[in-house]
Design a protein around this motif. Structure first.
Motif, mmCIF file in Angstrom:
data_model
loop_
_atom_site.group_PDB
_atom_site.id
_atom_site.type_symbol
_atom_site.label_atom_id
_atom_site.label_comp_id
_atom_site.label_asym_id
_atom_site.label_seq_id
_atom_site.Cartn_x
_atom_site.Cartn_y
_atom_site.Cartn_z
ATOM 1 N N LEU A 133 0.838 -1.206 0.000
ATOM 2 C CA LEU A 133 0.000 0.000 0.000
ATOM 3 C C LEU A 133 0.871 1.254 0.000
ATOM 4 N N ALA A 134 1.932 1.254 0.785
ATOM 5 C CA ALA A 134 2.816 2.423 0.835
ATOM 6 C C ALA A 134 3.457 2.684 -0.530
ATOM 7 N N VAL A 135 3.885 1.618 -1.192
ATOM 8 C CA VAL A 135 4.494 1.786 -2.520
ATOM 9 C C VAL A 135 3.450 2.244 -3.530
ATOM 10 N N THR A 185 3.579 5.596 -5.630
ATOM 11 C CA THR A 185 3.499 5.494 -7.088
ATOM 12 C C THR A 185 2.493 6.491 -7.632
ATOM 13 N N GLU A 186 1.355 6.572 -6.991
ATOM 14 C CA GLU A 186 0.317 7.494 -7.436
ATOM 15 C C GLU A 186 0.716 8.954 -7.178
ATOM 16 N N ALA A 222 1.383 3.379 -13.296
ATOM 17 C CA ALA A 222 0.710 2.191 -12.788
ATOM 18 C C ALA A 222 1.525 1.520 -11.693
ATOM 19 N N PHE A 223 0.821 0.731 -10.894
ATOM 20 C CA PHE A 223 1.428 -0.153 -9.908
ATOM 21 C C PHE A 223 1.081 -1.582 -10.296
ATOM 22 N N LEU A 276 11.709 5.859 -5.529
ATOM 23 C CA LEU A 276 10.653 6.269 -6.451
ATOM 24 C C LEU A 276 10.649 7.782 -6.639
ATOM 25 N N ASP A 277 10.870 8.515 -5.548
ATOM 26 C CA ASP A 277 10.895 9.976 -5.641
ATOM 27 C C ASP A 277 11.980 10.443 -6.605
#
Length: 309
Positions: free
Chosen positions: A19-21, A25-26, A32-33, A297-298
């Protein structure tokens, strides 16, 4: 080029980790995830244990609003095609039409043995896989009020109401992928909206994409209607120290990652992705193995993705 985040939860992740990823991502603008569909780790202890792909995606469908959600790849050996069609269509409804189904023949024999799932020989797995594609697409495309029948060697459907239906326009996109040169391109040309090449060189991507284009032409389908994508491991850092730290966290060598993945500085990542784009990739699934490192990701979202727009 679209960038998607691709996770491997069987290596050790809770739903909260995923959920955190997905939320990051969003938030950071990725398209997409996606997650793998596996029940056994390929290394390490795999704690706390596997999570089911479609249970996870159903929950994420209610906790995200924009990103697309899907699998690379659901194994055709894991589920009967009728119940799978129901599950995926339900998650499509739950997400407001944001689901995609990547599906393959299944390959990891040890996880089948570990959880009591039959694992037929390769030829039979592909036969079952082809029938699953026919059944799933047939169920989803049957008009409301009509019934669906199918008579195959492995699956037989009689008088199915073929419900529920996907909600997104054009139906749920199917992703077919792999490195096979015969049956895989034919199945992609017949059933898929996207063809994916997993963890391969630029040259191999170009060759496999060309094979699918030929298969589309032979099937009378416009090759331009097929999305071509690649899956590659991600290890990007702002400097050599950060790159080395991220490589060590996933048990890989920096040199090997630079040779086979999207690895190095942001500038190097842009160059690598550019070469895959030249080979025909329109979309890349970035395999994120350290799910606790959201700063990764950032960095990619801020310093790599804008240069590929």
């Amino acid at each position: 080029m679209q960038l998607r985040i691709f996770t491997e939860p069987q290596m050790g992740a809770t739903y909260d980790d995923l959920l955190a990823v997905a939320r990051r991502t969003e938030e950071t603008g990725f398209d997409a995830f996606f997650r793998s569909d596996h029940y056994l780790t390929m290394g390490g202890d795999g704690l706390p244990g596997p999570t089911d792909a479609w249970v996870t995606l159903g929950a994420l469908a209610r906790e995200t609003t924009r990103i697309r959600l899907g699998t690379l790849m659901t194994a055709a050996t894991f589920r009967l095609p009728g119940p799978l069609a129901i599950s995926v269509a339900q998650v499509d409804q739950m997400s407001g039409g944001r689901v995609e189904l990547g599906i393959g023949s299944g390959w990891y024999e040890a996880e089948h043995a570990a959880y009591g799932i039959p694992f037929p020989p390769l030829g039979e797995r592909f036969d079952r896989y082809e029938e699953q594609l026919a059944v799933i697409t047939g169920l989803w495309s049957t008009p409301v009020g009509e019934t669906f029948d199918f008579e195959g060697a492995h699956y037989r459907i009689a008088g199915s109401p073929a419900l529920p239906k996907p909600v997104q326009d054009g139906g749920i996109p199917l992703i077919v992928g792999g490195k096979g040169s015969k049956r895989t391109p034919l199945l992609a040309a017949r059933y898929a909206g996207e063809f994916n090449v997993p963890f391969s060189s630029v040259a191999d991507n170009a060759r496999l994409f060309a094979g699918v284009r030929r298969a589309c032409e032979e099937a009378g389908r416009d090759p331009g209607a097929m999305v071509h994508s690649s899956a590659l491991v991600l290890c990007v850092g702002k400097d050599e120290e950060e790159i080395a730290r991220r490589a060590a966290a996933i048990g890989r060598e920096v040199g090997e990652l630079r040779e086979h993945g999207v690895a190095g500085t942001p500038a190097e990542a842009v160059d690598i992705l550019g070469r895959y784009a030249e080979a025909g990739a329109q979309r890349v699934y970035l395999q994120v193995l350290d799910l606790s490192d959201l700063d990764h990701l950032d960095l990619v979202a801020s310093e790599v993705a804008p240069q590929l727009a």
